[in-house]
Design an enzyme around this catalytic site. Structure first.
Site, PDB file in Angstrom:
ATOM      1  N   GLN A 347     -65.355  -8.707  14.904  1.00 41.35           N
ATOM      2  CA  GLN A 347     -64.764  -8.374  13.624  1.00 41.35           C
ATOM      3  C   GLN A 347     -63.271  -8.389  13.852  1.00 41.35           C
ATOM      4  O   GLN A 347     -62.815  -7.932  14.901  1.00 41.35           O
ATOM      5  CB  GLN A 347     -65.225  -6.983  13.183  1.00 41.35           C
ATOM      6  CG  GLN A 347     -65.131  -6.724  11.709  1.00 41.35           C
ATOM      7  CD  GLN A 347     -66.389  -7.180  10.952  1.00 41.35           C
ATOM      8  OE1 GLN A 347     -67.452  -6.622  11.107  1.00 41.35           O
ATOM      9  NE2 GLN A 347     -66.251  -8.221  10.150  1.00 41.35           N
ATOM     10  N   THR A 518     -64.629  -1.947  16.094  1.00 42.30           N
ATOM     11  CA  THR A 518     -65.842  -1.726  15.306  1.00 42.30           C
ATOM     12  C   THR A 518     -67.038  -1.982  16.200  1.00 42.30           C
ATOM     13  O   THR A 518     -66.952  -2.743  17.170  1.00 42.30           O
ATOM     14  CB  THR A 518     -66.019  -2.692  14.116  1.00 42.30           C
ATOM     15  OG1 THR A 518     -66.226  -4.012  14.623  1.00 42.30           O
ATOM     16  CG2 THR A 518     -64.878  -2.663  13.146  1.00 42.30           C
ATOM     17  N   THR A 519     -68.168  -1.393  15.831  1.00 43.58           N
ATOM     18  CA  THR A 519     -69.428  -1.701  16.523  1.00 43.58           C
ATOM     19  C   THR A 519     -70.137  -2.798  15.729  1.00 43.58           C
ATOM     20  O   THR A 519     -71.255  -2.615  15.253  1.00 43.58           O
ATOM     21  CB  THR A 519     -70.251  -0.411  16.664  1.00 43.58           C
ATOM     22  OG1 THR A 519     -69.424   0.577  17.275  1.00 43.58           O
ATOM     23  CG2 THR A 519     -71.466  -0.618  17.562  1.00 43.58           C
ATOM     24  N   HIS A 520     -69.434  -3.907  15.541  1.00 43.32           N
ATOM     25  CA  HIS A 520     -69.973  -5.017  14.763  1.00 43.32           C
ATOM     26  C   HIS A 520     -69.992  -6.270  15.621  1.00 43.32           C
ATOM     27  O   HIS A 520     -69.313  -7.240  15.323  1.00 43.32           O
ATOM     28  CB  HIS A 520     -69.141  -5.258  13.507  1.00 43.32           C
ATOM     29  CG  HIS A 520     -69.028  -4.058  12.598  1.00 43.32           C
ATOM     30  ND1 HIS A 520     -68.136  -3.991  11.562  1.00 43.32           N
ATOM     31  CD2 HIS A 520     -69.711  -2.890  12.572  1.00 43.32           C
ATOM     32  CE1 HIS A 520     -68.267  -2.819  10.939  1.00 43.32           C
ATOM     33  NE2 HIS A 520     -69.212  -2.126  11.542  1.00 43.32           N
ATOM     34  N   ASN A 521     -70.769  -6.235  16.694  1.00 40.14           N
ATOM     35  CA  ASN A 521     -70.911  -7.394  17.560  1.00 40.14           C
ATOM     36  C   ASN A 521     -71.993  -8.282  16.962  1.00 40.14           C
ATOM     37  O   ASN A 521     -73.093  -7.808  16.663  1.00 40.14           O
ATOM     38  CB  ASN A 521     -71.341  -6.963  18.966  1.00 40.14           C
ATOM     39  CG  ASN A 521     -70.537  -5.784  19.491  1.00 40.14           C
ATOM     40  OD1 ASN A 521     -70.816  -4.641  19.152  1.00 40.14           O
ATOM     41  ND2 ASN A 521     -69.535  -6.049  20.290  1.00 40.14           N
TER      42      ASN A 521
END
Lengths: 593, 225
Positions: A347, A518-521
């Site tokens: 992100q 963010t933890t949006h991998n």
């Protein structure tokens, strides 16, 4: 040798949002489901209650709800000429562990993708010409359309008791919602959240500039609510302890209260804790999986045979499990062949700090994970990209998530990092600050990928996953452009003393694994219609092993300008729909390779 | 406002004027309780470093609000032992983007780091504040070559982070005494029910802070100046 257990219909790896939802849907379809969770049982009522849960040091700083890197982590480098080194402690992203997975410590920012997001390559080529997308971006269509996913987005919004204002209904647009969203079959089940002063002033400034502000869609309930599974949610207290914390108020939708409680007593449901899956086992002809081998908390290796394997670990760990199990073809960046680990994306985050005069008192501790006002005018292809030199975009949001004082110390540009001047600036600005977030998309490139590390191993003797990632030039330009728009809005807000903008993907700065972003991998197990560029077909079924179904943001061919949970749950329900109504009666590849 | 030297606060001399509420050793908030991990000498050095990061003004300095006690307990606990730190070698030098790569557990790192400070400017006791400020700037810019296995920037990053945590974490961890940090910014603590006030725009919130282990009657802010 691993002890062999009795066969089950379905084995599900991981008890987060997608795993528990798979168990719910498949158990009700008559299939016996065994869920394997590497962490422990926990419950909102017992384990997330205030005031004990409201411990910033324990949960936000020391990550008590997240994975322990001593057991599992990855190695990281910016490019293939470097040596990847272990991510020795968590930073940039925070994968979860335990019942509910990362779904208990999300913010609840619940989005749908734009229709054009799901057909990104086709859309851009149709609008801007076949040569518009540069060769060094692996932009792909998802293989599934918005119209196909819409009923599932809608259902998941109802599961979460989502609060918001519709923008596009079947009979036309609605005032106060997102005018750019795809058409909806139903409004949000709950009214939007109450907006504090900062987001209100952001909305006013954005409106004056001709943009289209609306309240962020929130899986933070605003009323008493019962979801379609029978779970009861309570109104949000705006306590300011959402992300990184569990919600003891039953107000933030999570997999435990919304799904687990409603399936735990079903005869077809079983969950085993401290069950660390080591690998997926394959049949002799390699065409199917036979089950999974896992380690119990007593250290015993156990083989659980199953007719179907659902991979519902966090996206990164699904990639890792495939690589250590020999599932699919690993991506090789030299030849640009293979698919597992290909198209890893992240992100692209930028933002603007806004400092108000003393007239504005923001009370930042009155917050919620998805509390804020947003514009979507610069997300996806909602604006003309003809002359911009990049693809993608992001939303601009003024959120008020928390005022937890270890991590929330906004200071104006030029303030030193410590000492008397720093201390005074923290004191003077804490109650008079708002932050604008640019939540930008992330394009996949041939050089950003996941594979296995040659040197370091996890606590179970397996090679660590290796991440090679830096921000693509495309995304640096995108973030800079959208940040400029955010900065323009900030300068037009009332009572503003000063503003300062920053871009994680600024020219000259490399992606860092250290600060939280963010933890949006996303990516690594992407979906599609071509087996040379996707790991799973458009139904989430592995091309190479038709009884393995894969879930999560790993399926995204590139990352959206939105938070991933809504999109990935829409795809999860779509996959489960095809498992229940097609695959179970006639197990086979659902698409021809 | 009474005037007194930093030394007098640290060593308990001349603390009679206006400082009755302070424990005898300002940095040892658990007065009379021995430190768990730190030696007395390390604690004194640490108090000087922490107070350089968070000096006293209208609100207490770091050590005055218990930050040294906080760090002592952190070093004796899971943080110090590296309970959430992947420690497998080898430990080659990394880039800043790759984060913590020290072969040392944090407790070892702090002990060696505190000792290494002395190699740069000698014993910290008795140094003028300007020398401590300069030392801190140098550490933050990774300048001084510290003897031993601790990089200057690595030590600074941990020192800065934990000093800040101690000043603002819930008082159950030994710092933020009397809710000093929370009073300073206006954070009300661990009990949050703001359904009816979140959209009451610009209304100051005046409830005193309450932490997880709050004892009724203890939220008054007793800092004397």
């Amino acid at each position: 040798m691993a002890r062999r257990l009795a066969k089950t219909d379905v084995v599900i790896i991981g008890a987060g949002w997608t795993g528990l939802t798979a168990a719910y849907e498949l158990a009700h379809a008559g299939k016996r489901c065994v869920v394997l969770e590497r962490g422990s049982y926990r419950h909102d009522a017992d384990d997330f209650a205030a005031p004990k849960e409201h411990d910033e040091l324990k949960y936000a700083v020391h990550h008590a709800h997240m994975i322990n890197t001593r057991k599992e982590t990855l190695t990281f480098r910016n490019n293939a000429s470097q040596q990847a080194l272990p991510m020795r402690r968590l930073g940039s992203f925070l994968p979860g562990v335990g019942l509910g997975g990362a779904g208990i410590h999300w913010n609840g920012q619940l989005w749908r993708p734009l229709p054009s997001d799901l057909e990104m390559r086709s859309h851009y080529e149709n609008r801007y010409g076949a040569d518009f997308i540069p060769d060094d971006l692996n932009v792909q269509d998802w293989g599934v359309t918005y119209d196909e996913l819409e009923p599932h987005f809608d259902f998941y919004e109802k599961i979460c008791g989502t609060s918001g204002t519709a923008g596009q209904m079947a009979d036309g647009p609605r005032e106060g919602g997102n005018p750019f969203e795809g058409p909806r079959s139903a409004d949000y089940p709950n009214p939007p959240m109450r907006q504090p002063i900062g987001p209100t002033k952001f909305g006013e400034a954005a409106q004056k500039l001709g943009y289209h502000p609306f309240p962020m869609p929130a899986a933070n309930a605003t009323k008493e609510y019962t979801n379609p599974y029978g779970a009861k949610l309570h109104p949000c207290t705006y306590c300011g302890f959402c992300e990184r914390f569990g919600c003891g108020y039953y107000a933030k939708a999570d997999p435990i209260i919304c799904v687990y409680d409603q399936i735990k007593s079903h005869e077809n449901f079983e969950i085993r804790y401290q069950a660390q899956v080591l690998r997926v086992e394959k049949s002799e002809d390699g065409k199917t999986a036979t089950g999974v081998t896992y380690l119990t908390d007593a250290g015993e290796e156990v083989f659980q045979p199953a007719d179907m394997v659902c991979m519902n670990a966090y996206g990164l760990w699904n990639v890792h499990l495939m690589l250590v199990s020999g599932l699919g073809k690993p991506y090789d960046p030299k030849t640009r062949t293979g698919t597992v680990g290909r198209n890893y994306a992240y992100q692209t985050m930028a933002g603007v700090n806004v400092f108000f005069d003393d007239q504005v008192v923001t009370n930042p501790f009155m917050g919620a994970g998805a509390l804020g006002t947003v514009i979507d005018d610069f997300n996806g292809d909602n604006f003309d990209h003809s002359d911009l030199g990049f693809l993608g975009g992001g939303y601009i949001a003024c959120t008020q998530t928390n005022g937890r004082p270890i991590n929330y110390q906004p200071t104006p540009e030029g303030t030193p990092a410590w000492g008397a001047d720093w201390k005074r600036a923290v004191r003077e600005n804490y109650l008079h600050h708002a932050s604008l977030t640019v939540h930008g998309s992330s394009m996949a490139t041939p050089d950003n990928y996941l594979d296995l590390d040659p040197t370091w191993k996890d606590a179970y003797g397996r090679p660590l996953l290796r991440m090679t990632f830096n921000f693509p030039e495309n995304d640096r330009r995108m973030a800079d452009y959208v940040m400029g728009k955010a900065h323009e809005i900030a300068r037009n807000m009332e009572n503003v003393k000063s503003t300062s903008a920053s871009n994680r993907a600024a020219e000259g700065s490399d992606y860092s694994i250290v600060p939280y972003q963010t933890t949006h991998n996303t990516g690594g197990t992407v979906m599609g219609t071509d087996p040379t560029t996707s790991v799973v077909n458009r139904f989430g079924q592995m091309w190479d092993h038709h009884n393995v179904f894969v879930f999560g943001a790993g399926l995204f061919p590139q990352n959206l300008g939105y938070n991933p949970t809504g999109p990935l749950m829409g795809v999860a329900y779509w996959t489960l729909d095809h498992m229940k109504n097609d695959y179970i009666a006639n197990p086979r590849p659902l698409m021809d390779a | 406002m009474p005037t007194y030297s930093r030394r007098s606060v640290l060593f308990g001399f001349g603390a009679a004027v206006g400082l009755a509420s302070l424990p005898r050793h300002a940095f040892a908030a658990l007065d009379g309780t021995p430190f768990t991990f730190l030696t007395d000498s390390e604690a004194r050095s640490l108090a000087l470093l922490c107070d350089t990061l968070i000096p006293q003004d209208d609100f207490p300095s770091a050590s005055q609000s218990g930050v040294v006690d906080f760090i002592d307990l952190q070093l004796a606990g899971g943080y110090g032992r590296g309970e959430h730190l992947y420690m497998d070698g080898p430990h080659p030098q990394g880039t800043p983007e790759q984060g913590y790569q020290s072969p040392l557990r944090p407790a070892e790192l702090w002990r060696e780091g505190l000792a290494a400070m002395q190699t740069v400017i000698g014993p910290l006791d008795g140094q003028p504040q300007s020398a401590l400020d300069r030392l801190m700037t140098d550490l933050s810019e990774d300048r001084p070559a510290l003897v031993g296995r601790v990089g200057a920037k690595t030590f600074f990053t941990e020192l800065h982070a934990l000093t800040n945590q101690g000043y603002f974490a819930d008082p159950i961890y030994g710092g933020n005494k009397g809710y000093a940090g929370w009073h300073m910014v206006g954070f009300p603590g661990a009990f949050g029910y703001f359904t009816d006030t979140v959209d009451a725009h610009n209304r100051p919130y005046r409830q005193p802070p309450m932490g997880i282990g709050h004892q009724p009657g203890t939220s008054d802010f007793n800092w004397e100046r």
